[in-house]
Design a protein around this motif. Structure first.
Motif, PDB file in Angstrom:
ATOM      1  N   ILE A 175       0.849  -1.051   0.103  1.00  8.21           N
ATOM      2  CA  ILE A 175      -0.051  -0.002   0.121  1.00  8.21           C
ATOM      3  C   ILE A 175       0.593   1.229   0.131  1.00  8.21           C
ATOM      4  O   ILE A 175       1.798   1.225   0.534  1.00  8.21           O
ATOM      5  N   ASN A 251      -7.413  -3.463   1.960  1.00  6.74           N
ATOM      6  CA  ASN A 251      -8.616  -3.148   1.626  1.00  6.74           C
ATOM      7  C   ASN A 251      -9.251  -2.168   2.782  1.00  6.74           C
ATOM      8  O   ASN A 251      -9.964  -1.251   2.278  1.00  6.74           O
ATOM      9  N   ALA A 254      -7.602   1.115   2.237  1.00  2.00           N
ATOM     10  CA  ALA A 254      -8.200   1.868   0.997  1.00  2.00           C
ATOM     11  C   ALA A 254      -9.523   2.202   1.129  1.00  2.00           C
ATOM     12  O   ALA A 254     -10.214   3.469   0.190  1.00  2.00           O
ATOM     13  N   ARG A 260      -3.411   3.382  -2.255  1.00  4.73           N
ATOM     14  CA  ARG A 260      -3.559   2.583  -3.614  1.00  4.73           C
ATOM     15  C   ARG A 260      -2.946   1.157  -2.979  1.00  4.73           C
ATOM     16  O   ARG A 260      -2.235   1.180  -2.327  1.00  4.73           O
TER      17      ARG A 260
END
Length: 300
Positions: A175, A251, A254, A260
């Protein structure tokens, strides 16, 4: 009278004699032979120093002492039948209970929203608490019943005395902040090793990914080491650092920030997430219900 002299089977025989007033019928009702029943009555007479049941034209009638004992013996028998012999049930719709889970903060983000939604529907009077603790303390919490389940990647609990059930497999991803100046949609190994990294080591333990990189002779610069996964969110969002984390955490990050997810430049190890419980509570009704719901919600 010394309570150690009292045989519960004698109380069962007394109760049968009180109900049937016949040695033969009392013996049949509790599955004894007539001689065995007669022997039990003889032992009762010695225990209470009283004839207890005397043969008359109307059958075996209780003495005053036996009549005094009938109610108390009946209550003892009923208590044993109702509260000691049956395994206690757990009714999630009616019962109140505090469930405690041992899990790192990364798992709190992944598991708790769905578990709490399940509780709201199926166990409205039950409460939930989570604990993050070192490996030895986690084992002790499950052994003592201070916690019902441990959930996560916890290889230290894969040992004798513990049950485990696989929930799912979790791979690693990287990430970075949304506008990272050097990392786009793809990440090369050269860029990965040249970047500065944020690494989380819960309880100070070496992470699975660290072992993976060391075995391959890959060395990255760890600019910041953290003890909690959720500290990553503001750090990654406001810096050019890279973090390599399990996908479920990526996840979650994000969803809440301009972050990202990028595939790592190597085939990273896969983490198997399990739920663990101690064998002391393997047949506990509440524990069975909880781990059943966890597996239903998160099992692959």
């Amino acid at each position: 009278m010394d309570i150690r002299q009292v045989d519960l089977n004698l109380l069962v025989a007394f109760h049968a004699m009180s109900e049937h007033r016949s040695v033969t019928r009392a013996a049949e009702s509790i599955g004894l032979s007539q001689p065995a029943m007669s022997a039990a009555v003889a032992r009762l007479r010695l225990l209470f120093n009283d004839a207890l049941f005397v043969k008359t034209g109307a059958g075996m009638q209780p003495t005053p002492r036996a009549a005094e004992l009938e109610g108390a013996v009946r209550r003892v028998i009923d208590t044993v039948k109702a509260e000691i012999l049956p395994a206690p049930d757990f009714d999630p719709l009616r019962d109140s209970k505090l469930f405690t889970l041992v899990t790192p903060d990364i798992a709190e983000v992944h598991f708790l929203p769905k578990i709490l939604a399940c509780f709201a529907q199926e166990a409205p009077h039950c409460d939930l608490r989570t604990l993050s603790m070192p490996r030895q303390a986690a084992a002790e919490a499950l052994e003592t019943g201070a916690a019902q389940l441990a959930i996560g990647y916890l290889p230290d609990l894969q040992k004798a005395g513990f049950f485990l059930q696989k929930l799912f497999r979790n791979d690693y991803v990287c990430i970075v902040r949304g506008k990272h100046p050097a990392i786009g949609e793809r990440l090369t190994l050269k860029t990965y090793l040249a970047a500065s990294h944020a690494v989380v080591s819960p309880d100070g333990r070496e992470h699975l990914l660290d072992q993976f990189l060391q075995r391959r002779g890959l060395k990255r610069r760890v600019l910041v080491g953290l003890s909690h996964f959720m500290s990553l969110l503001p750090i990654i969002e406001t810096s050019d650092l890279v973090a390599t984390v399990p996908r479920d955490l990526a996840n979650a990050c994000a969803r809440h920030a301009d972050i990202r997810i990028v595939d790592p430049p190597f085939k990273a190890p896969v983490v198997e997430v399990h739920q663990f419980w101690h064998r002391r509570f393997h047949k506990d009704a509440a524990n069975i219900w909880l781990r059943g719901r966890v597996h239903k919600l998160f099992g692959a």
